[in-house]
Design a protein around this motif. Structure first.
Motif, mmCIF file in Angstrom:
data_model
loop_
_atom_site.group_PDB
_atom_site.id
_atom_site.type_symbol
_atom_site.label_atom_id
_atom_site.label_comp_id
_atom_site.label_asym_id
_atom_site.label_seq_id
_atom_site.Cartn_x
_atom_site.Cartn_y
_atom_site.Cartn_z
ATOM 1 N N UNK A 1 29.781 -11.128 31.246
ATOM 2 C CA UNK A 1 29.847 -11.482 32.668
ATOM 3 C C UNK A 1 30.525 -12.810 32.924
ATOM 4 N N UNK A 2 30.279 -13.754 32.040
ATOM 5 C CA UNK A 2 30.811 -15.101 32.289
ATOM 6 C C UNK A 2 32.298 -15.207 31.966
ATOM 7 N N UNK A 3 32.757 -14.449 30.975
ATOM 8 C CA UNK A 3 34.169 -14.573 30.571
ATOM 9 C C UNK A 3 34.976 -13.443 31.218
ATOM 10 N N UNK A 4 36.277 -13.641 31.379
ATOM 11 C CA UNK A 4 37.121 -12.570 31.919
ATOM 12 C C UNK A 4 36.972 -11.306 31.070
ATOM 13 N N UNK A 62 29.952 -16.081 36.861
ATOM 14 C CA UNK A 62 31.261 -16.360 36.272
ATOM 15 C C UNK A 62 32.296 -16.677 37.344
ATOM 16 N N UNK A 63 32.306 -15.841 38.391
ATOM 17 C CA UNK A 63 33.260 -16.092 39.482
ATOM 18 C C UNK A 63 33.018 -17.473 40.097
ATOM 19 N N UNK A 99 40.685 -20.676 31.626
ATOM 20 C CA UNK A 99 39.457 -20.061 32.136
ATOM 21 C C UNK A 99 38.755 -19.290 31.017
ATOM 22 N N UNK A 100 39.547 -18.573 30.221
ATOM 23 C CA UNK A 100 38.950 -17.793 29.137
ATOM 24 C C UNK A 100 38.241 -18.716 28.147
ATOM 25 N N UNK A 114 35.191 -20.541 29.776
ATOM 26 C CA UNK A 114 34.029 -19.672 29.986
ATOM 27 C C UNK A 114 33.401 -19.259 28.653
ATOM 28 N N UNK A 163 44.630 -11.911 38.148
ATOM 29 C CA UNK A 163 43.470 -11.046 37.956
ATOM 30 C C UNK A 163 42.453 -11.394 39.026
ATOM 31 N N UNK A 194 39.530 -12.609 38.557
ATOM 32 C CA UNK A 194 39.028 -13.943 38.230
ATOM 33 C C UNK A 194 40.141 -14.964 38.420
#
Lengths: 173, 581
Positions: A35-38, A72-73, A115-116, A119, B325, B327
């Motif tokens: 959920x937290x990561x893409x 995550x978002x 972001x990846x 997270x 994406x 996100x």
């Protein structure tokens, strides 16, 4: 609305699954990484495989995923910042990133995305606290109101559904 | 009860899941790759990239793209290029490092500038993508060139309202008047501090005493000599003071002369308010062809800057926009390493180009592109493009290997149909027909050197019937429609921050000459009118100041002469009286 119902369904199923609080908490903690990561990242395929193969609660993982997607978002700006700091503003780590970037397969994980990486690092740091907190929470729940919920009509209706049968395939042994 | 770590019975479903994943990949890989290629291409170009079909043959390392269309980011209904087929010979192993290395690419049926039915430009926030930002920067750069408008719609010259607050002579006159007043006061005070009156009075008293003194009255003699000395000192003070006053007066006179200069500037300013037609040939060249020339340079700059953004020099880690994406995209950072493969490398491409594809028999030419890479420092050689044929010579070099990027591109195309030019401010169109066009563009670091030229000997003219008609435009039409040759040369030099644009054409002198004949008298009359208006507003402010300075000079000169005469007379009287002693 449907998402909310499914989340509730997932929550109830997870809390009353046959697994131990530890299995449920491990499922939630692994699901939180999803959920937290893409989602579309190679590391999530590994996490998914771990959820399936390891004897952790699958509903717990679904619950963790569902719970932590919105988190995550919300935390994406923080992840972006953490990723920026780690990838671009920590010279000591640059040789590591350079080595990983030029290594087979590793770049497919998108680790070099701010972001990846942000997270993933956050979820890794968050993993153990979440695991222990979830185990404590599930234990407390089962010791207090769990039995009353189990006896309720709507819970029985839920467990009688076909979805439940699919779930039983992945219930902890 | 012991809990087992592994759930072995889930291996089966997991394998099934993997098989399903493999089948999905097998079924949809081409489609996924096509969409990814379209998305990446659109992001780089800044306009829609469409692909009819894409097939990946991983076993043989081949990728075949058919029906590639790249829209123009500058024109709504035009394509930048179309290609019938691109066949790429791909290195498979670098794909594991997420690197795309194409050993050889064959592009067939390339066509440039074809028409399209829908707008291919990408809507949305221009700052959200590299191409959008570069487009904005190039547009801002193009707007730095102030292209004069050719004013000849009615043949009338307007005299705009002259605001006295915008004239520099009036505030200068007020300031000089204040300076004259303060100088007058200062000089008066200065004269008083010289204490000439008491000195003269003392000398007069000494003289009176000397008249009655005897020859042996040594005290009177000493007083007289002291008085003479004081008079000499007073005269010296007057002389020094006069020098100061002369300097001050010179400054005031310079101020008066400055008023005349300010008035000349006001004439020039007022003349600038006139809506005069351009009568200088270079200005006419700018007015007619600068928009087209600048648009060409802007495009060249856009592509160069896009190349620089995606092919940066150096080996330092650098971040690009992450993938789009749900996100947040974040930034994707590249970590190039010496002797490693670049993220993208096209080693060699053979291009088959069709020129003038709408012609009954379009001509095909071959070109070659080598060393197109995302990491020029790793590849170590510049990207080169060359195409040569009897009627075409084109070449480009993108050298981003070193810290200062050097980009050069040039093309000369002969015997192609040149686009119709709409001449700004003139109600007529110029169709160069078949001719020669040249574009040269060099950007070394921040220094730009660019040239655009067109030549044609079969120019035809078309008058815009909807445009305004006047005696001037009728005459210009008669002048220009008889010209069948066209030569336009436009050039830019300098830096990106301070570029200089020069445009010349063989039409400039023809138009300028005709305009001079037509408008000369009216321009002279309009200039006389604005001069009179400036005089009317400025003279009432200047004249009193000029008079005041003159009066002050007269007054102070007279006063100083008077004081000096008094001192000299007193000294002479004393010396005459002392002589018998």
């Amino acid at each position: 609305m449907l998402t909310l119902v499914k989340l509730l369904q997932s929550l109830v199923k997870a809390l009353h699954s046959e697994g131990t609080p530890g299995q449920l908490a491990a499922g939630i903690a692994l699901g939180s990484i999803l959920g937290l990561t893409p989602l579309v990242s190679l590391h999530n395929a590994v996490i998914f495989a771990a959820i399936v193969i390891l004897n952790v609660s699958f509903p717990g993982a679904l619950l963790g995923w569902a719970l932590f997607v919105p988190v995550g978002f919300l935390l994406d700006p923080l992840f972006d910042h953490v990723g920026h700091v780690l990838l671009l503003h920590t010279p000591a780590l640059t040789p590591l990133w350079t080595a990983l970037y030029n290594m087979p397969v590793v770049p497919l994980t998108n680790f070099n995305n701010t972001v990846t990486l942000g997270s993933l690092v956050f979820s890794a740091v968050f993993f153990l606290p979440l695991l222990f907190a979830a185990r404590w929470g599930v234990t407390r729940y089962r010791a207090t109101i769990g039995e009353r919920v189990r006896q309720s009509k709507w819970y029985r209706a839920l467990t009688a559904s076909r979805v439940y049968n699919v779930y039983r395939l992945f219930k902890p042994e | 009860m012991s809990v087992r770590i592994f759930r072995w019975r889930a291996i089966g479903p997991l394998l099934v899941f993997l098989v399903i994943g493999g089948v999905v990949w097998w079924l949809f890989a081409d489609r996924i790759a096509r969409r990814s290629a379209e998305k990446i291409g659109t992001s780089i170009v800044g306009a829609k990239v469409e692909i009819q079909s894409l097939h990946i043959d991983l076993a043989n390392g081949d990728v075949t793209i058919r029906g590639l269309t790249v829209a123009s980011p500058h024109e709504a209904l035009k394509n930048l290029l179309q290609a019938d087929e691109l066949v790429a010979d791909l290195d498979v192993l670098p794909l594991l490092e997420k690197k795309v290395v194409i050993d050889r690419l064959a592009a067939n049926g390339l066509r440039f500038g074809t028409a399209r039915e829908t707008d291919g430009r990408v809507p949305g926030d221009p700052n959200a993508s590299v191409s959008g930002r570069v487009m904005n920067e190039a547009r801002d750069w193009a707007q730095r060139f102030q292209v004069p408008a050719l004013q000849l719609a009615t043949g009338k010259i307007d005299v705009a309202t002259l605001d006295p607050r915008q004239l520099s002579a009036i505030p200068a006159a007020h300031a000089l008047s204040a300076r004259a007043d303060s100088s007058r006061k200062a000089w008066q005070t200065g004269l008083d501090t010289l204490r000439l009156g008491p000195t003269v009075d003392s000398a007069t008293a000494t003289l009176a005493r000397l008249k009655t003194a005897r020859v042996t009255d040594l005290a009177a003699l000493a007083d007289a000599r002291r008085a003479i000395e004081q008079l000499k000192q007073a005269r010296n003070r007057v002389t020094a003071y006069e020098r100061d006053v002369t300097g001050g007066m010179a400054a005031l006179k310079a101020g008066v002369a400055g008023l005349d200069s300010a008035k000349q500037r006001d004439y020039a300013f007022a003349r600038g308010l006139l809506k005069l037609p351009s009568l200088d040939a270079p200005a006419i060249g700018l007015a007619l062809f600068a928009p087209t020339a600048v648009a060409n340079f802007e495009r060249a700059l856009y592509w160069t800057q896009v190349a620089r953004a995606h092919m940066p020099p150096g080996l330092l880690p650098r971040g690009d926009d992450g993938p789009q994406r749900a996100r947040r995209s974040g930034s994707t950072v590249r970590f190039p390493r010496e002797r490693a493969l670049p993220g993208f490398l096209l080693r060699d491409a053979e291009l088959s180009v069709q020129l003038d594809p709408t012609a009954p028999q379009p001509k095909s030419y071959a070109g070659r592109l080598t060393g197109l890479t995302s990491d020029p420092a790793l590849y170590g050689r510049p990207t080169l493009f060359a195409a040569s044929a009897p009627a075409i010579v084109a070449g480009a070099m993108l050298d981003h290997v070193h810290a200062t990027a050097r980009d050069t591109a040039g093309a000369t195309v002969q015997g192609v149909r040149l686009p119709v030019l709409q001449l700004p401010s003139l109600p007529m169109r110029l169709d160069p027909g078949q001719g020669t066009t040249q574009l040269g563009f060099t950007l070394k670091g921040d220094t730009i050197h660019a040239r655009w030229a067109i030549r044609s000997t079969h120019v035809t003219w078309a008058r815009d019937s909807a445009g305004p008609s006047s005696t001037v435009t009728d005459l210009l039409w008669r002048t220009l429609s008889g010209i069948s040759d066209l030569q336009v040369d436009a050039g830019i030099t300098g830096t990106l921050r301070a570029p200089r644009l020069v445009v010349r054409s063989n039409l400039d002198e023809a138009i300028a000459g005709r305009l001079r004949t037509m408008m000369g008298e009216e321009v002279a009359a309009a200039e006389r009118r604005v001069r009179a208006e400036v005089d009317r507003q400025v003279d009432p402010a200047i004249a009193p100041v000029r008079a005041r300075v003159t009066a002050l000079q007269t007054e102070i000169t007279a006063r100083l002469a008077q004081e000096r005469a008094r001192l000299e007379k007193a000294q002479k009287d004393l010396e005459a009286r002392l002589r018998p002693f």
